[in-house]
Design a protein around this motif. Structure first.
Motif, PDB file in Angstrom:
ATOM      1  N   ARG A 156       0.834  -1.205   0.000  1.00 16.10           N
ATOM      2  CA  ARG A 156       0.000   0.000   0.000  1.00 16.10           C
ATOM      3  C   ARG A 156       0.868   1.255   0.000  1.00 16.10           C
ATOM      4  O   ARG A 156       0.562   2.243  -0.680  1.00 16.10           O
ATOM      5  CB  ARG A 156      -0.923  -0.005   1.217  1.00 16.10           C
ATOM      6  N   ASN A 157       1.944   1.221   0.783  1.00 16.95           N
ATOM      7  CA  ASN A 157       2.832   2.378   0.847  1.00 16.95           C
ATOM      8  C   ASN A 157       3.510   2.629  -0.495  1.00 16.95           C
ATOM      9  O   ASN A 157       3.622   3.771  -0.942  1.00 16.95           O
ATOM     10  CB  ASN A 157       3.888   2.170   1.938  1.00 16.95           C
ATOM     11  N   ALA A 158       3.956   1.567  -1.158  1.00 15.49           N
ATOM     12  CA  ALA A 158       4.599   1.719  -2.469  1.00 15.49           C
ATOM     13  C   ALA A 158       3.621   2.311  -3.480  1.00 15.49           C
ATOM     14  O   ALA A 158       3.979   3.177  -4.284  1.00 15.49           O
ATOM     15  CB  ALA A 158       5.125   0.373  -2.959  1.00 15.49           C
ATOM     16  N   CYS A 159       2.369   1.851  -3.436  1.00 19.04           N
ATOM     17  CA  CYS A 159       1.350   2.407  -4.336  1.00 19.04           C
ATOM     18  C   CYS A 159       1.060   3.857  -3.988  1.00 19.04           C
ATOM     19  O   CYS A 159       0.872   4.696  -4.879  1.00 19.04           O
ATOM     20  CB  CYS A 159       0.083   1.568  -4.258  1.00 19.04           C
ATOM     21  N   ARG A 160       1.043   4.163  -2.677  1.00 21.28           N
ATOM     22  CA  ARG A 160       0.806   5.550  -2.241  1.00 21.28           C
ATOM     23  C   ARG A 160       1.866   6.482  -2.799  1.00 21.28           C
ATOM     24  O   ARG A 160       1.562   7.564  -3.327  1.00 21.28           O
ATOM     25  CB  ARG A 160       0.807   5.597  -0.708  1.00 21.28           C
ATOM     26  N   GLY A 179       0.539  10.177 -10.077  1.00 20.37           N
ATOM     27  CA  GLY A 179      -0.895  10.330 -10.243  1.00 20.37           C
ATOM     28  C   GLY A 179      -1.679   9.033 -10.254  1.00 20.37           C
ATOM     29  O   GLY A 179      -2.829   8.986  -9.845  1.00 20.37           O
ATOM     30  N   LYS A 180      -1.058   7.943 -10.731  1.00 19.63           N
ATOM     31  CA  LYS A 180      -1.756   6.661 -10.778  1.00 19.63           C
ATOM     32  C   LYS A 180      -0.748   5.541 -11.008  1.00 19.63           C
ATOM     33  O   LYS A 180       0.408   5.778 -11.361  1.00 19.63           O
ATOM     34  CB  LYS A 180      -2.783   6.646 -11.903  1.00 19.63           C
ATOM     35  N   VAL A 181      -1.198   4.323 -10.785  1.00 17.10           N
ATOM     36  CA  VAL A 181      -0.405   3.130 -11.105  1.00 17.10           C
ATOM     37  C   VAL A 181      -1.038   2.498 -12.329  1.00 17.10           C
ATOM     38  O   VAL A 181      -2.203   2.093 -12.300  1.00 17.10           O
ATOM     39  CB  VAL A 181      -0.399   2.126  -9.929  1.00 17.10           C
ATOM     40  N   ASP A 182      -0.321   2.415 -13.438  1.00 12.26           N
ATOM     41  CA  ASP A 182      -0.849   1.824 -14.663  1.00 12.26           C
ATOM     42  C   ASP A 182      -0.696   0.305 -14.678  1.00 12.26           C
ATOM     43  O   ASP A 182      -1.608  -0.419 -15.054  1.00 12.26           O
ATOM     44  CB  ASP A 182      -0.150   2.417 -15.889  1.00 12.26           C
ATOM     45  N   VAL A 183       0.495  -0.160 -14.296  1.00 14.60           N
ATOM     46  CA  VAL A 183       0.778  -1.594 -14.336  1.00 14.60           C
ATOM     47  C   VAL A 183       1.533  -1.971 -13.071  1.00 14.60           C
ATOM     48  O   VAL A 183       2.482  -1.286 -12.682  1.00 14.60           O
ATOM     49  CB  VAL A 183       1.636  -1.967 -15.567  1.00 14.60           C
TER      50      VAL A 183
END
Length: 202
Positions: free
Chosen positions: A173-177, A184-188
């Motif tokens: 979750r932290n890495a995605c944050r 702005g977003k995670v694509d892959v």
């Protein structure tokens, strides 16, 4: 400065000094060094430069200028010693919070930031210089990314190391944050860490 110990980074010929009581470079630092992509004549800023090890790594390229910002004055003293002795390109060190740093935007920003939240840390841990390099006391990831954007040229490059155990839900979750804050977003999202026992967090 008394008490410094000579060490080497990745290669035995690449020497520098570390202080036993300060945060030391580690595997994360070495991995970030391998991912740094610095071109000739670029100005490089290291946020939380500590002893200057990543600036010395950047110094292996024909950079225009090396810049380090570090809030801990004793760490800046070690970085000053290392860069004066080992760097081959012009450098500047700033002993201040990155939130207060005012310089012309740079081409590249690198950082091996604190990655443990203060409220998730054992309250009995003594907040010494080593712990301050690991825990978000002086710099949160949100602040880091905000000011990296402020100090980076519009076509610049930033490289930020993020600790992530792919079997730990909070780390993921932290890495995605961090990725969402920065881009702005995670694509892959790709997991090739070979941690699949009992269909773990990923």
């Amino acid at each position: 400065m008394k008490g410094l110990k000579k060490d080497y980074f990745i290669d035995e010929n690449r020497e520098l000094y570390q202080h036993p009581d300060h945060f030391h470079f580690n595997t994360d630092t070495k991995l970030l060094a391998c991912f740094m992509n610095i071109r000739k004549r670029e100005r490089v800023l290291d946020i939380g430069t500590n002893n200057g090890v990543l600036l010395l790594e950047a110094d292996l390229t024909d950079v225009k200028e090396l810049i380090g910002v570090e809030i801990q004055d004793k760490a800046v003293e070690v970085a000053q010693i290392n860069l004066e002795k080992y760097a081959h390109h012009p450098f500047s060190l700033y002993n201040c919070p990155v939130q207060e740093l005012e310089i012309e935007p740079v081409d590249v920003i690198i950082s091996n930031p604190p990655y443990f939240r203060e409220n998730a840390t054992n309250p009995e841990i003594k907040m010494n210089m080593r712990q301050l390099g690991r825990i978000e006391v002086n710099l949160t990831l949100e602040d880091l990314i905000c000011h990296a954007h402020r100090l980076l040229k519009s076509n610049g490059t930033d490289a930020i190391e993020v600790k992530c155990d792919v079997t730990n839900v909070e780390d993921i979750r932290n890495a995605c944050r961090v990725t969402e804050l920065d881009f702005g977003k995670v694509d892959v999202l790709i997991n090739c860490a070979a941690a699949a026992k009992n269909a773990g967090a990923l």
